[in-house]
Design an enzyme around this catalytic site. Sequence first.
Site, PDB file in Angstrom:
ATOM      1  N   SER A 127       0.813  -1.177  -0.063  1.00 52.49           N
ATOM      2  CA  SER A 127       0.084   0.335  -0.107  1.00 52.49           C
ATOM      3  C   SER A 127       0.883   1.348  -0.060  1.00 52.49           C
ATOM      4  O   SER A 127       2.065   1.142   0.657  1.00 52.49           O
ATOM      5  CB  SER A 127      -0.969  -0.027   1.343  1.00 52.49           C
ATOM      6  N   TYR A 152      -2.179  -1.325  10.895  1.00 51.98           N
ATOM      7  CA  TYR A 152      -2.353  -1.885   9.295  1.00 51.98           C
ATOM      8  C   TYR A 152      -0.977  -1.542   8.552  1.00 51.98           C
ATOM      9  O   TYR A 152      -0.611  -2.354   7.934  1.00 51.98           O
ATOM     10  CB  TYR A 152      -3.871  -1.134   8.792  1.00 51.98           C
ATOM     11  N   LYS A 156       2.013  -3.791   6.482  1.00 56.05           N
ATOM     12  CA  LYS A 156       2.594  -3.685   5.137  1.00 56.05           C
ATOM     13  C   LYS A 156       4.044  -3.483   5.205  1.00 56.05           C
ATOM     14  O   LYS A 156       4.857  -3.957   4.398  1.00 56.05           O
ATOM     15  CB  LYS A 156       1.595  -2.843   4.457  1.00 56.05           C
TER      16      LYS A 156
HETATM   17  P1  NAD Z   1     -10.858  -7.448   0.796  1.00 52.36           P
HETATM   18  O1  NAD Z   1     -10.927  -7.325   2.210  1.00 52.36           O
HETATM   19  O2  NAD Z   1     -11.996  -7.014  -0.019  1.00 52.36           O
HETATM   20  O3  NAD Z   1     -10.111  -8.710   0.302  1.00 52.36           O
HETATM   21  C1  NAD Z   1      -9.410  -9.582   1.276  1.00 52.36           C
HETATM   22  C2  NAD Z   1      -9.941 -10.921   1.087  1.00 52.36           C
HETATM   23  O4  NAD Z   1      -9.145 -11.780   1.893  1.00 52.36           O
HETATM   24  C3  NAD Z   1     -11.291 -11.477   1.591  1.00 52.36           C
HETATM   25  O5  NAD Z   1     -12.313 -11.876   0.671  1.00 52.36           O
HETATM   26  C4  NAD Z   1     -11.256 -12.037   2.975  1.00 52.36           C
HETATM   27  O6  NAD Z   1     -12.294 -12.940   2.962  1.00 52.36           O
HETATM   28  C5  NAD Z   1      -9.960 -12.535   2.719  1.00 52.36           C
HETATM   29  N1  NAD Z   1      -8.941 -13.176   3.944  1.00 52.36           N
HETATM   30  C6  NAD Z   1      -8.850 -12.329   4.926  1.00 52.36           C
HETATM   31  N2  NAD Z   1      -8.092 -12.836   5.805  1.00 52.36           N
HETATM   32  C7  NAD Z   1      -8.023 -14.312   5.359  1.00 52.36           C
HETATM   33  C8  NAD Z   1      -7.316 -15.508   5.824  1.00 52.36           C
HETATM   34  N3  NAD Z   1      -6.418 -15.648   7.004  1.00 52.36           N
HETATM   35  N4  NAD Z   1      -7.321 -16.632   4.982  1.00 52.36           N
HETATM   36  C9  NAD Z   1      -8.285 -16.474   3.917  1.00 52.36           C
HETATM   37  N5  NAD Z   1      -8.795 -15.403   3.245  1.00 52.36           N
HETATM   38  C10 NAD Z   1      -8.693 -14.302   3.930  1.00 52.36           C
HETATM   39  O7  NAD Z   1      -9.780  -6.437   0.775  1.00 52.36           O
HETATM   40  P2  NAD Z   1      -9.270  -5.815  -0.615  1.00 52.36           P
HETATM   41  O8  NAD Z   1      -9.346  -4.308  -0.821  1.00 52.36           O
HETATM   42  O9  NAD Z   1      -9.365  -6.611  -1.887  1.00 52.36           O
HETATM   43  O10 NAD Z   1      -7.522  -5.879  -0.364  1.00 52.36           O
HETATM   44  C11 NAD Z   1      -6.734  -6.929  -0.767  1.00 52.36           C
HETATM   45  C12 NAD Z   1      -5.418  -6.601  -0.314  1.00 52.36           C
HETATM   46  O11 NAD Z   1      -4.822  -5.527  -0.930  1.00 52.36           O
HETATM   47  C13 NAD Z   1      -5.131  -6.542   1.012  1.00 52.36           C
HETATM   48  O12 NAD Z   1      -3.844  -7.112   1.530  1.00 52.36           O
HETATM   49  C14 NAD Z   1      -5.238  -5.081   1.397  1.00 52.36           C
HETATM   50  O13 NAD Z   1      -4.663  -4.740   2.622  1.00 52.36           O
HETATM   51  C15 NAD Z   1      -4.403  -4.597   0.342  1.00 52.36           C
HETATM   52  N6  NAD Z   1      -4.649  -3.192  -0.202  1.00 52.36           N
HETATM   53  C16 NAD Z   1      -5.967  -2.755  -0.352  1.00 52.36           C
HETATM   54  C17 NAD Z   1      -6.315  -1.217  -0.614  1.00 52.36           C
HETATM   55  C18 NAD Z   1      -7.743  -1.003  -0.679  1.00 52.36           C
HETATM   56  O14 NAD Z   1      -7.968   0.482  -0.639  1.00 52.36           O
HETATM   57  N7  NAD Z   1      -8.815  -1.803  -0.818  1.00 52.36           N
HETATM   58  C19 NAD Z   1      -5.222  -0.386  -0.735  1.00 52.36           C
HETATM   59  C20 NAD Z   1      -3.987  -0.819  -0.366  1.00 52.36           C
HETATM   60  C21 NAD Z   1      -3.587  -2.165  -0.198  1.00 52.36           C
END
Ligand code: NAD
Length: 337
Positions: A127, A152, A156
Amino acid sequence: MNKNILVTGGLGYIGSHTCVELISAGYTPIILDDLSNCKESVHARIQTITQKNNIPFVRGDVCNRNLLDNIFSEYKPLAVMHFAGSKAVGESIQKPLLYYRNNLETTLSLLETMQNYNVKSFIFSSSATVYGEDNTPPLVEDMKTGSVTNPYGRTKYMIEEILKDLHIAEKDWSITILRYFNPVGADASAMIGEDPNGVPNNLMPYIAKVASGELSELKIFGNDYNTADGTGIRDYIHVTDLAKGHVAALEKKGEESGLHIYNLGTGNGLSVMEVLKSYQETSGVTIPYIITGRRDGDLAASYACADKARQELGWSAKKNIHDMTLDSWNWIKSGNS
Ligand code: NAD
Ligand code: UDP
């Protein structure tokens, strides 16, 4: 030839859009998700969008080593894309141990299993938060990272440091760190999109719920920043562009040993007021708002330098804010969330 890619968190917001793009590019995502922050119906929707009905989905926790053993033995993935994790900044302050456990342990379990099965290509969802407060945008990949202000963000940063150490020890691995800016919007089909539990924390899903009448007004967190209209500036990127960035990273760097770090952003900053205006235009709905105080920990401005990904991955974001707000609105109106 086997074109299996293990996609953890593949039914979540960014993972699901990336599965669609992987399938379109000829790969087979092996989706591992524990459904802690998504719905199982997303699996069927990915298959409907791509007209493929044989995409494997395993329900389970990435921390479960036996499950990982079974998946690696059965599917022999070429590479791993690791999206699974917990992502809400505010919740991470309330529940730091959950965040350290889920984000660090999933990553360590995966990396150790990859080592055991000789799989050496890893793509990690990082991120822009790792740039912290000390850098001035546009943010460039070689800037100092780590002055993060919440658990959080620290997970990262810590995982990035773990991956840098792993790269020193395991020279033949390909490790790609993708630093996302602000992913928004939804697939053009309106069949998958962002579906946060409860009241959204992020700007675009919050505006969407005001536009749809589910919430009464947007609270704009400060209009006294040193920006053109006083509201905060971010680099919003359409989730489909972001997803395509993963396929580009896999194809350009997935077999090249080394540590590869890329910003995935558009390179353009937009203010809260500009996003609001675009949403009103695309939805045709007047969105009530009030100005409140600044949100703790918020930066005035954060946007990417997007040159490295363009030069080395041949990837750049194509969609503009109109596309982002329109696809968000179509997704909300579709009733598919
Ligand atoms: P999200 O919560 O929609 O997707 C994450 C998925 O992982 C979910 O479907 C959840 O059910 C699953 N999950 C969580 N813990 C788990 C585990 N222990 N075992 C199996 N499944 C598990 O989030 P997102 O927005 O799709 O983000 C995906 C990644 O990108 C994350 O690592 C997040 O930190 C990173 N990220 C997201 C953003 C954003 O703004 N959405 C920005 C920067 C980084
Ligand atoms: N924001 C806002 N009201 C909200 C949510 C966000 O004014 O209800 C502002 C926030 O202060 C920031 C921008 O919108 O300037 C983007 O916030 P978001 O939480 O989406 O992303 P992040 O701050 O994590 O980059």
